[in-house]
Design an enzyme around this catalytic site. Structure first.
Site, PDB file in Angstrom:
ATOM      1  N   GLN A  72     -29.183  -4.596 -48.946  1.00 41.05           N
ATOM      2  CA  GLN A  72     -29.399  -5.057 -50.320  1.00 41.05           C
ATOM      3  C   GLN A  72     -28.534  -6.280 -50.604  1.00 41.05           C
ATOM      4  O   GLN A  72     -27.306  -6.201 -50.550  1.00 41.05           O
ATOM      5  CB  GLN A  72     -29.040  -3.923 -51.289  1.00 41.05           C
ATOM      6  N   GLY A  73     -29.151  -7.413 -50.896  1.00 38.00           N
ATOM      7  CA  GLY A  73     -28.427  -8.645 -51.155  1.00 38.00           C
ATOM      8  C   GLY A  73     -28.306  -8.928 -52.642  1.00 38.00           C
ATOM      9  O   GLY A  73     -29.012  -9.803 -53.167  1.00 38.00           O
ATOM     10  N   TYR A  74     -27.416  -8.208 -53.300  1.00 36.65           N
ATOM     11  CA  TYR A  74     -27.199  -8.389 -54.740  1.00 36.65           C
ATOM     12  C   TYR A  74     -25.834  -9.020 -55.022  1.00 36.65           C
ATOM     13  O   TYR A  74     -25.737 -10.155 -55.454  1.00 36.65           O
ATOM     14  CB  TYR A  74     -27.287  -7.038 -55.463  1.00 36.65           C
ATOM     15  N   SER A  75     -24.759  -8.271 -54.789  1.00 34.71           N
ATOM     16  CA  SER A  75     -23.417  -8.703 -55.189  1.00 34.71           C
ATOM     17  C   SER A  75     -22.994  -9.978 -54.477  1.00 34.71           C
ATOM     18  O   SER A  75     -23.335 -10.216 -53.318  1.00 34.71           O
ATOM     19  CB  SER A  75     -22.398  -7.597 -54.894  1.00 34.71           C
ATOM     20  N   SER A  85     -23.740  -3.166 -47.613  1.00 36.50           N
ATOM     21  CA  SER A  85     -23.759  -2.022 -46.693  1.00 36.50           C
ATOM     22  C   SER A  85     -24.865  -2.195 -45.657  1.00 36.50           C
ATOM     23  O   SER A  85     -25.976  -2.628 -45.978  1.00 36.50           O
ATOM     24  CB  SER A  85     -24.000  -0.724 -47.470  1.00 36.50           C
ATOM     25  N   GLU A 107     -32.562   3.498 -57.331  1.00 40.87           N
ATOM     26  CA  GLU A 107     -31.337   3.857 -56.613  1.00 40.87           C
ATOM     27  C   GLU A 107     -30.673   5.075 -57.235  1.00 40.87           C
ATOM     28  O   GLU A 107     -30.014   5.858 -56.544  1.00 40.87           O
ATOM     29  CB  GLU A 107     -30.373   2.666 -56.641  1.00 40.87           C
ATOM     30  N   SER A 162     -20.530  -1.525 -62.415  1.00 39.87           N
ATOM     31  CA  SER A 162     -19.279  -0.861 -62.795  1.00 39.87           C
ATOM     32  C   SER A 162     -19.472  -0.026 -64.061  1.00 39.87           C
ATOM     33  O   SER A 162     -20.461  -0.156 -64.786  1.00 39.87           O
ATOM     34  CB  SER A 162     -18.193  -1.910 -63.044  1.00 39.87           C
ATOM     35  N   ASN A 163     -18.478   0.825 -64.340  1.00 38.56           N
ATOM     36  CA  ASN A 163     -18.535   1.627 -65.559  1.00 38.56           C
ATOM     37  C   ASN A 163     -18.658   0.750 -66.801  1.00 38.56           C
ATOM     38  O   ASN A 163     -19.368   1.089 -67.754  1.00 38.56           O
ATOM     39  CB  ASN A 163     -17.278   2.503 -65.674  1.00 38.56           C
ATOM     40  N   GLU A 164     -17.957  -0.387 -66.778  1.00 34.70           N
ATOM     41  CA  GLU A 164     -18.026  -1.276 -67.941  1.00 34.70           C
ATOM     42  C   GLU A 164     -19.437  -1.812 -68.144  1.00 34.70           C
ATOM     43  O   GLU A 164     -19.943  -1.885 -69.281  1.00 34.70           O
ATOM     44  CB  GLU A 164     -17.035  -2.437 -67.773  1.00 34.70           C
TER      45      GLU A 164
END
Length: 378
Positions: free
Chosen positions: A122-125, A157, A240, A359-361
């Protein structure tokens, strides 16, 4: 024979011989374990028809309903089935293609996923766009019959094993935030793609950096129209956080059981303060399960964010509880090669749960915007 029994019997018969060594391996913090053997295990799963259970029959799947899929994930987790190498292709990319892709794309990419012949990442971040996915700067330019992709992805990953990557890239120069993004399917094994493992303090490499330098993919390998990447990418994130999380919770229950055993052996359960913490963890796990069951297939757009926020926060606290229950001994390694203990691994790797995948935020922002937007429309 009911479905659960069939799954249980197959796993019992097949997690034997060379595959016996796989039981319980390859999970978070252990992705480096038995990679070649796990790849062969994936092919065994594919040959038995266990990959693509939830895909429609028209796309080569079994068309299994939610209850049937839940049964598979739970029995797989109970049997100690190893961490899956094909999960990104099966549970993220495949549902995305079924929902947003073309027939040609489904015909090309789904069968190799079902046979475990092609793995995905997965190429996101990106270094400047981790949880803030809309800030991606990787760009792709149309050049005749191809897209040329340039940029960097991080925390990827399985990139060192993957044959393909679905990449969120900016295809409209000057665009900002959610606009001008496209969702591209990019082959990994080509000039212009470099994968660098990220070596952690543990000595293992759970993630990678991926550099695209003019990497090429066919013009047809775009899911949705140019500029619709945000809609498709957020659809992938919803997949996901779907049914597979119920199998994940079986693993959580096993971790909690191990903590309870240690607490019992150390005589901690007679102390109300300790027993309260353990009961709180158990109650939290039941809440995770009921929330997941309540919202599966509901179509509630905010439910995946609620689920991610709940389980990530709970699991991080479980890691803290594990270390506390073990006491001072939890800070020590047994000796060379200084492998992490189960409690140490749980503590260290659950720190990332509240960061990766949004993230949680970010999840709180999504939930707040959803609720406020709904109230304004009302």
């Amino acid at each position: 024979m009911d479905f659960r029994t069939r799954v249980r019997d197959w796993l019992s018969a097949n997690l034997t011989g060379e595959f016996a060594a796989l039981a319980g391996t390859g999970g978070p913090g252990r992705e480096h374990e038995n990679v070649e053997l796990r790849a062969r295990w994936e092919k065994a799963l594919g040959a038995a028809g266990w990959i693509g259970l939830g895909w429609p029959a028209s796309h080569g799947g079994a068309g299994a309903d939610v209850a049937t899929q839940v049964a598979f994930f739970e029995e797989y987790a109970r049997a100690g089935g190893p961490g899956r190498l094909s999960h990104i292709g099966e549970y993220l990319l495949a549902p995305t293609l079924i929902a947003y892709g073309t027939k040609d794309q489904c015909d090309r990419f789904l069968p190799p996923i079902a046979r475990a012949e092609e793995f995905w990442c997965q190429g996101y971040s990106e270094p400047g766009a981790g949880s803030d996915l809309a800030a991606v700067q990787t760009r792709a330019e149309r050049d005749g019959d191809v897209w040329r992709v340039t940029g960097q992805k991080v925390w990827t990953s399985l990139a060192h094993l993957a044959d393909w990557c679905f990449v969120l890239a900016r295809t409209e120069p000057g665009s900002k935030r959610h606009t001008g993004l496209s969702y591209l399917l990019v082959p990994m094994r080509q000039p212009g793609v470099e994968v660098r493992p990220i070596v952690q303090l543990t000595g293992t490499s759970e993630f990678n950096e991926v550099f695209f330098d003019g990497a090429v993919t066919a013009a047809s390998n775009i899911v949705g129209a140019p500029g619709e990447g945000w809609r498709v990418a957020t659809g992938t994130l919803a997949f996901e956080r779907g049914i597979a999380t119920l199998g994940q919770q079986i693993g959580f229950a096993r971790e909690l059981d191990e903590i309870v055993t240690v607490a019992h052996d150390r005589g901690l359960l007679d102390d109300p303060a300790w027993s309260d913490r353990i009961v709180d963890a158990w109650v939290g796990l039941q809440a995770l399960r009921h929330q997941a069951l309540r919202t599966l297939g509901s179509g509630d757009g905010v439910a995946p964010s609620v689920a991610k926020l709940m389980w990530a926060t709970w699991h991080r606290r479980l890691g803290e509880l594990a270390m506390d229950v073990h006491g001072a001994a939890a800070t020590l390694a047994d000796g060379e090669p200084y492998e992490l203990s189960a409690a140490q691994r749980l503590f260290l790797f659950t720190r990332a749960d509240t960061i990766y995948g949004g993230s949680n935020e970010i999840q709180r922002n999504i939930i707040a915007n959803h609720v406020l937007g709904r109230s304004r429309r009302g």
